[in-house]
Design a protein around this motif. Structure first.
Motif, PDB file in Angstrom:
ATOM      1  N   LEU A 107       0.830  -1.203   0.000  1.00  0.00           N
ATOM      2  CA  LEU A 107       0.000   0.000   0.000  1.00  0.00           C
ATOM      3  C   LEU A 107       0.869   1.260   0.000  1.00  0.00           C
ATOM      4  O   LEU A 107       0.572   2.232  -0.693  1.00  0.00           O
ATOM      5  CB  LEU A 107      -0.925   0.013   1.223  1.00  0.00           C
ATOM      6  N   PHE A 110      -7.796   3.499  -7.990  1.00  0.00           N
ATOM      7  CA  PHE A 110      -6.552   4.198  -8.304  1.00  0.00           C
ATOM      8  C   PHE A 110      -6.912   5.485  -9.020  1.00  0.00           C
ATOM      9  O   PHE A 110      -7.918   5.538  -9.727  1.00  0.00           O
ATOM     10  CB  PHE A 110      -5.662   3.332  -9.205  1.00  0.00           C
ATOM     11  N   THR A 111      -6.084   6.498  -8.842  1.00  0.00           N
ATOM     12  CA  THR A 111      -6.405   7.754  -9.509  1.00  0.00           C
ATOM     13  C   THR A 111      -5.151   8.551  -9.825  1.00  0.00           C
ATOM     14  O   THR A 111      -4.065   8.232  -9.341  1.00  0.00           O
ATOM     15  CB  THR A 111      -7.380   8.596  -8.652  1.00  0.00           C
ATOM     16  N   VAL A 112      -5.355   9.555 -10.666  1.00  0.00           N
ATOM     17  CA  VAL A 112      -4.261  10.455 -11.031  1.00  0.00           C
ATOM     18  C   VAL A 112      -4.333  11.688 -10.139  1.00  0.00           C
ATOM     19  O   VAL A 112      -5.416  12.129  -9.752  1.00  0.00           O
ATOM     20  CB  VAL A 112      -4.363  10.832 -12.524  1.00  0.00           C
ATOM     21  N   LEU A 153       2.248   1.787  -3.463  1.00  0.00           N
ATOM     22  CA  LEU A 153       1.222   2.258  -4.398  1.00  0.00           C
ATOM     23  C   LEU A 153       0.755   3.664  -4.052  1.00  0.00           C
ATOM     24  O   LEU A 153       0.322   4.414  -4.930  1.00  0.00           O
ATOM     25  CB  LEU A 153       0.024   1.295  -4.399  1.00  0.00           C
ATOM     26  N   ARG A 154       0.849   4.016  -2.777  1.00  0.00           N
ATOM     27  CA  ARG A 154       0.485   5.366  -2.373  1.00  0.00           C
ATOM     28  C   ARG A 154       1.418   6.377  -3.035  1.00  0.00           C
ATOM     29  O   ARG A 154       0.996   7.403  -3.541  1.00  0.00           O
ATOM     30  CB  ARG A 154       0.599   5.472  -0.848  1.00  0.00           C
ATOM     31  N   ASP A 211       3.342   5.834  -5.717  1.00  0.00           N
ATOM     32  CA  ASP A 211       3.177   5.781  -7.176  1.00  0.00           C
ATOM     33  C   ASP A 211       2.179   4.696  -7.530  1.00  0.00           C
ATOM     34  O   ASP A 211       2.518   3.515  -7.545  1.00  0.00           O
ATOM     35  CB  ASP A 211       4.515   5.536  -7.873  1.00  0.00           C
ATOM     36  N   GLY A 212       0.974   5.117  -7.828  1.00  0.00           N
ATOM     37  CA  GLY A 212      -0.123   4.187  -8.088  1.00  0.00           C
ATOM     38  C   GLY A 212       0.022   3.402  -9.372  1.00  0.00           C
ATOM     39  O   GLY A 212      -0.732   2.458  -9.613  1.00  0.00           O
ATOM     40  N   ARG A 213       0.987   3.764 -10.199  1.00  0.00           N
ATOM     41  CA  ARG A 213       1.197   3.013 -11.446  1.00  0.00           C
ATOM     42  C   ARG A 213       2.448   2.159 -11.376  1.00  0.00           C
ATOM     43  O   ARG A 213       2.911   1.651 -12.407  1.00  0.00           O
ATOM     44  CB  ARG A 213       1.286   3.973 -12.643  1.00  0.00           C
ATOM     45  N   ARG A 214       3.021   2.011 -10.190  1.00  0.00           N
ATOM     46  CA  ARG A 214       4.164   1.110 -10.055  1.00  0.00           C
ATOM     47  C   ARG A 214       3.794  -0.252 -10.631  1.00  0.00           C
ATOM     48  O   ARG A 214       2.691  -0.740 -10.428  1.00  0.00           O
ATOM     49  CB  ARG A 214       4.497   0.920  -8.571  1.00  0.00           C
ATOM     50  N   THR A 215       4.747  -0.879 -11.288  1.00  0.00           N
ATOM     51  CA  THR A 215       4.477  -2.209 -11.836  1.00  0.00           C
ATOM     52  C   THR A 215       4.604  -3.252 -10.722  1.00  0.00           C
ATOM     53  O   THR A 215       5.283  -3.026  -9.720  1.00  0.00           O
ATOM     54  CB  THR A 215       5.474  -2.554 -12.952  1.00  0.00           C
ATOM     55  N   PHE A 216       3.940  -4.373 -10.941  1.00  0.00           N
ATOM     56  CA  PHE A 216       4.034  -5.460  -9.972  1.00  0.00           C
ATOM     57  C   PHE A 216       5.480  -5.941  -9.866  1.00  0.00           C
ATOM     58  O   PHE A 216       5.953  -6.281  -8.785  1.00  0.00           O
ATOM     59  CB  PHE A 216       3.119  -6.619 -10.386  1.00  0.00           C
ATOM     60  N   MET A 237       7.426  -3.628  -7.615  1.00  0.00           N
ATOM     61  CA  MET A 237       7.085  -3.828  -6.209  1.00  0.00           C
ATOM     62  C   MET A 237       7.614  -5.167  -5.713  1.00  0.00           C
ATOM     63  O   MET A 237       8.083  -5.277  -4.571  1.00  0.00           O
ATOM     64  CB  MET A 237       5.563  -3.761  -6.038  1.00  0.00           C
TER      65      MET A 237
END
Lengths: 155, 155
Positions: free
Chosen positions: B12, B53-55, B15-16, B18-23, B26
């Motif tokens: 979390l 998720f949002t921009v 993703l907080r 950078d919400g577009r981090r790749t799996f 991570m």
DNA sequence: GGTGAAATCCTCGAGTG
DNA sequence: CACTCGAGGATTTCACC
């Protein structure tokens, strides 16, 4: 002021609703090629319209059951930078807003329970030279998921 | 209350930021396989901890230069649902918070300029049976990009 | 803005402790 | 049950038109 056209706004609206949408999905939705959509997103980041992406979390499910806004008042001599610094040091503070007029600042806090809220308010009062606080306890929140339409611009 | 362990919190947190981090990114960061990270994210969505998720957007760059919080007061007879409905009808309203005590609601608004702010406040006052408003004009905002540490739970 | 190809990533089933 | 592995398909990324 950077020029952001209607297609950019459509991209932003799509990413607002789902920040992990793929470029291909957005390309199909908008009717552009994948590369064109990527170029627009890259550009929106470069010019600072897009500042980042994030995950939206139900904080109550993580044990942060209480949400509140606290208005802070300071002596006229306190610098804005000091207000922001002391408030930001408290991890429960989600955001700090400096305000024109009265109060001087508004902070958004998330805490476990009311006892925790009391602690945080005490800590804030001790931290800086706070002269007064007023806390608004949030009962429910309705954040808007969608993006406002583009404002009218000069042609 | 769902069980969310330390690894979930690390996911979390990533993703907080950078919400577009790749799996894969991570997975490397955390020391798990890509599939394991994906399953955790899927599960966090299923149990409702992740709501989306949002921009993140710099609204000022889009022409929404003014940000404010407005406190709304209503007669004791007004239903919360009516408060939320009338406030939500205004597209400039970013979020509605219902409040315990005084005021009855707090709304977060974004407008083009002060004239526009005036319009919106007038519209809100006319829309419902508002008995009073107080608007806090935001000079600066410092939202926290990071996630608070996991609260202490019972073992 | 489009196209195409290489690199990367996602996804899901199967197998392991 | 959560994890790892691996293969196939989808996506991203970039140079070039």
């Amino acid at each position: 002021m950077p020029d952001v056209d209607d297609i950019d706004h459509r991209v932003l609206r799509l990413l607002r609703e789902d920040g992990r949408r793929t470029f291909s999905e957005m390309a199909a939705e908008i009717g552009l090629s994948v590369a064109a959509v990527k170029r627009r997103v890259d550009r929106l980041r470069e010019i600072g319209v897009i500042t980042g992406f994030t995950v939206q979390i139900d904080h109550a499910k993580l044990g942060w059951g209480i949400e509140a806004f606290t208005e802070l008042r300071y002596p006229g001599t306190t610098l804005v930078s000091d207000i922001v610094r002391t408030a930001s040091e408290v991890p429960e503070v989600q955001a700090v807003y400096t305000i024109a007029g009265d109060p001087d600042a508004l902070i958004h806090v998330r805490v476990r329970d009311l006892g925790h809220l009391q602690q945080i308010i005490d800590r804030l009062r001790r931290a800086g030279d706070v002269t007064g606080t007023k806390t608004l306890l949030v009962l429910g929140s309705w954040p808007r998921a969608t993006l406002a339409p583009p404002p009218r611009r000069a042609p």
